[in-house]
Design a protein around this motif. Structure first.
Motif, short mmCIF file in Angstrom:
data_model
loop_
_atom_site.label_atom_id
_atom_site.label_comp_id
_atom_site.label_asym_id
_atom_site.label_seq_id
_atom_site.Cartn_x
_atom_site.Cartn_y
_atom_site.Cartn_z
N ASN A 124 29.35 54.47 -30.67
CA ASN A 124 28.01 54.47 -32.41
C ASN A 124 27.63 53.69 -31.92
O ASN A 124 26.57 53.73 -32.55
N LEU A 125 27.81 52.35 -30.89
CA LEU A 125 26.24 51.09 -30.70
C LEU A 125 24.97 52.29 -29.73
O LEU A 125 24.77 51.97 -29.75
N GLU A 126 25.86 53.16 -28.56
CA GLU A 126 25.16 54.09 -28.10
C GLU A 126 24.75 54.77 -29.33
O GLU A 126 22.67 54.87 -29.24
N ARG A 127 25.03 55.21 -29.71
CA ARG A 127 24.38 56.24 -31.05
C ARG A 127 23.16 55.28 -31.95
O ARG A 127 21.79 55.57 -31.96
N VAL A 128 23.47 53.78 -32.27
CA VAL A 128 22.52 53.11 -32.38
C VAL A 128 20.96 52.51 -32.50
O VAL A 128 20.30 52.79 -32.97
N PHE A 129 21.32 52.34 -30.86
CA PHE A 129 20.49 51.87 -30.11
C PHE A 129 19.53 52.47 -29.22
O PHE A 129 18.95 52.40 -27.89
N ARG A 130 20.39 53.83 -29.25
CA ARG A 130 19.95 55.10 -28.67
C ARG A 130 19.98 55.21 -26.96
O ARG A 130 18.58 55.42 -25.89
N TRP A 131 20.75 54.57 -26.43
CA TRP A 131 21.43 54.08 -25.15
C TRP A 131 22.16 55.82 -24.41
O TRP A 131 22.41 55.64 -23.69
N ARG A 132 22.45 56.36 -24.87
CA ARG A 132 22.15 57.95 -24.46
C ARG A 132 21.53 58.23 -23.40
O ARG A 132 20.68 58.23 -22.95
N GLN A 133 22.56 58.50 -22.09
CA GLN A 133 21.94 58.76 -21.03
C GLN A 133 22.36 60.23 -20.14
O GLN A 133 23.54 59.67 -19.60
N SER A 134 21.81 60.95 -21.04
CA SER A 134 22.30 62.05 -20.70
C SER A 134 21.04 62.97 -20.06
O SER A 134 20.13 63.27 -20.12
N TRP A 135 20.82 63.42 -18.69
CA TRP A 135 20.48 63.35 -17.84
C TRP A 135 20.39 64.89 -17.62
O TRP A 135 20.92 65.62 -16.76
N LYS A 136 20.20 66.11 -18.05
CA LYS A 136 20.58 67.66 -17.43
C LYS A 136 19.62 68.04 -17.71
O LYS A 136 19.25 69.80 -18.03
N MET A 137 18.59 67.59 -16.89
CA MET A 137 16.89 68.46 -16.80
C MET A 137 17.48 69.48 -15.59
O MET A 137 17.69 68.94 -13.98
N PHE A 138 17.51 71.17 -15.70
CA PHE A 138 17.31 72.31 -15.33
C PHE A 138 18.75 72.17 -14.24
O PHE A 138 18.80 72.62 -13.29
N THR A 139 19.88 71.72 -15.47
CA THR A 139 21.43 71.67 -14.63
C THR A 139 21.96 73.26 -14.93
O THR A 139 22.81 73.50 -14.64
N ASN A 140 21.14 73.53 -16.08
CA ASN A 140 22.08 74.64 -16.94
C ASN A 140 20.80 76.20 -16.51
O ASN A 140 20.29 76.34 -17.92
N ILE A 141 21.17 76.15 -15.59
CA ILE A 141 19.18 77.11 -15.89
C ILE A 141 19.60 78.87 -16.18
O ILE A 141 18.90 79.13 -16.38
N HIS A 142 21.23 79.21 -16.04
CA HIS A 142 21.53 80.73 -16.23
C HIS A 142 21.35 80.79 -17.43
O HIS A 142 20.96 81.61 -18.58
N GLU A 143 21.75 79.21 -18.24
CA GLU A 143 21.37 79.36 -19.90
C GLU A 143 20.08 79.75 -20.42
O GLU A 143 20.40 79.58 -21.52
N ALA A 144 19.64 78.81 -19.87
CA ALA A 144 17.73 79.38 -20.34
C ALA A 144 17.75 80.71 -20.64
O ALA A 144 18.06 80.91 -20.90
N VAL A 145 15.72 79.71 -21.37
CA VAL A 145 15.58 81.45 -22.52
C VAL A 145 15.05 82.19 -21.12
O VAL A 145 14.43 81.35 -20.14
#
Length: 500
Positions: free
Chosen positions: A345-366
């Motif tokens: 909840n703290l992560e959500r409130v202050f937008r501290w989410r550290q999810s960096w998945k740039m070009f990781t799931n390329i097969h699933e991309a459009v």
């Protein structure tokens, strides 16, 4: 004690930042926020109002509505959204000028985080990175040099700062690169060396330069491991390098992101990365550029004196932000390390989410392309996305060029999600209303379909057409005075009248 100090001091100095570099960070962040606001304002009604494709009721009824706060959800009228855009622009201008820098950074971060939650369907990693850098900038002396604050306040001869906030800024850069490198490492396509070629084959996100580069596969094979090692080792290289060696490291990283910007339509992300690197420019760089006399003594910045309780609360909050961000990063890379709900909840409130998945799931991309097919009674048709007439379902020469901008591309790719059915309906309503406002010819419309075209698996096969928005196609021309009624009370409109 002296022995312990002799060990700690060199470690602390690894995280030293030049005040002039922080001034560049401040100016860069302010300019990026201003540019972002100007680009977003083109679609203010479509993306941020109740007349657009995402009315507030779709967000305020979510189970995380309390932690996903947004000032932009207070009112859904265009004038209110425009007002918030103006306030954010003023705060960003103050940040550029360095006037009341801490307050300007705080207001900029609050309004940026609020804006992002108003429409999460059009965001990418660059938006999140920009907000996080602005957040850490609140705690850094970004206004100590080259600012209105520095001219009006007490001038400082200091050039360097070492603090918990400078450590946090370095960690933020490390989170971005190390986590995405580790996530890519888990994907087979990155281990075999085919990831770069596959990424450049995704026409929906590739530019003309990227399309040209994809035609030279012999160059691409070594780029995949080079990208992985660059992302994995770059934070360590920044940390351990000094003087001109650090400038060289930052130059290599800057060239990497310039190449990304040239090959992919990924919004602000490469430019946010370039601004982040400015914070790490060493003192020797500024001595040479500004032709200042070199000095062997490092002059440390001392923050203004504040009450001990206030200072303690500030440092405690900053330490909490670092710990939650670190936990968030570890959770993304290793999902088994789950967060307790209170930390999440703290992560959500202050937008501290550290999810960096740039070009990781390329097969699933459009892989395909989108067509917004408007068919009129007189026989002509128009693609309301690209403006092409007549409508064609053939593969475009460059699919990314069909989108008005990156935000529409992100929206379209998210439309394929099974949970986006309601958004597709509102999008159809908005497209019809927008068309009628501009051309007053919607009553001559046979129907409107939002279509996703999946390319054929082989050369002799046929493209697969998936209709995402068949619910608002009509079997005969619309001849009623009232075109349609808003289905959602939050839109504040009941009837839309057609005028010739």
């Amino acid at each position: 004690m002296d022995r312990l100090s002799s060990v700690i001091e060199p470690i602390k100095r690894l995280f030293a930042l030049d005040l002039r570099s922080l001034a560049c960070l401040r100016i860069g962040l302010g300019l990026l926020i201003l540019i972002d606001l100007l680009l977003r304002s083109r679609d203010l009604v479509a993306f941020y109002t109740d007349q657009g494709l995402l009315p507030r009721s779709l967000l305020t009824t979510s189970p995380n509505a309390l932690t996903h706060w947004s000032l932009h959800l207070v009112n859904g009228a265009p004038w209110f959204q425009a007002l918030l855009f103006c306030v954010a622009g003023i705060a960003a201008g103050m940040l550029v000028a360095g006037y009341r820098t801490t307050w300007a950074a705080t207001i900029s971060w609050v309004l940026l985080a609020s804006l992002h939650l108003r429409n999460p369907l059009i965001l990418n990693a660059g938006d999140k990175y920009l907000a996080l850098l602005t957040f850490w900038g609140i705690f850094l002396p970004c206004g100590a040099k080259w600012s209105v604050d520095a001219k009006q306040g007490i001038k400082t001869e200091a050039t360097t700062v070492i603090s918990l906030a400078s450590f946090a800024l370095y960690l933020q850069v490390a989170f971005v690169y190390v986590s995405t490198a580790l996530l890519k490492w888990q994907q087979n396509v990155w281990q075999t060396g085919d990831a770069t070629q596959l990424a450049l084959s995704k026409d929906y996100v590739v530019t003309g330069w990227g399309q040209w580069l994809a035609g030279h596969p012999e160059w691409l094979k070594p780029l995949t491991p080079a990208t992985l090692y660059l992302e994995l080792l770059s934070p360590l290289a920044i940390l351990l390098s000094r003087g001109w060696l650090r400038v060289a490291v930052l130059a290599v990283l800057a060239l990497f992101h310039i190449a990304l910007a040239a090959c992919f339509t990924i919004g602000l992300f490469p430019y946010v990365c370039l601004v982040a690197y400015m914070a790490f420019l060493p003192e020797k760089f500024w001595t040479a550029v500004l032709k200042d006399p070199a000095t062997s003594e490092t002059r440390m910045y001392q923050p203004p004196r504040t009450h001990v309780v206030l200072r303690g609360c500030k440092q405690t909050f900053l330490a909490l932000a670092i710990l939650v961000s670190l936990w968030s990063c570890v959770t993304v890379v290793t999902p088994s390390w789950r967060m307790p709900e209170v930390v999440r909840n703290l992560e959500r409130v202050f937008r501290w989410r550290q999810s960096w998945k740039m070009f990781t799931n390329i097969h699933e991309a459009v892989d395909g392309w989108f067509v917004f097919h408007a068919q009129f009674a007189d026989g002509h048709s128009e693609d309301l996305l690209s403006g092409a007439s007549p409508v064609s379902y053939e593969k475009p020469s460059l699919a990314s060029a069909n989108f008005p901008n990156m935000r529409w591309r992100k929206l379209c790719t998210n439309l394929k999600s099974p949970g986006a059915k309601t958004v597709r309906e509102f999008l159809g309503d908005y497209l019809l209303l927008d068309r009628d406002r501009r051309h007053h010819d919607v009553h001559k419309l046979l129907g409107l379909e939002i279509v996703y075209v999946e390319p054929a698996k082989d050369a002799d096969g046929e493209n697969e057409i998936e209709v995402l928005g068949a619910s608002f196609a009509t079997p005969q021309p619309l001849d009623k005075e009232v075109l349609f009624e808003w289905q959602n009370e939050a839109r504040k409109y009941h009837d839309v009248f057609i005028r010739e």
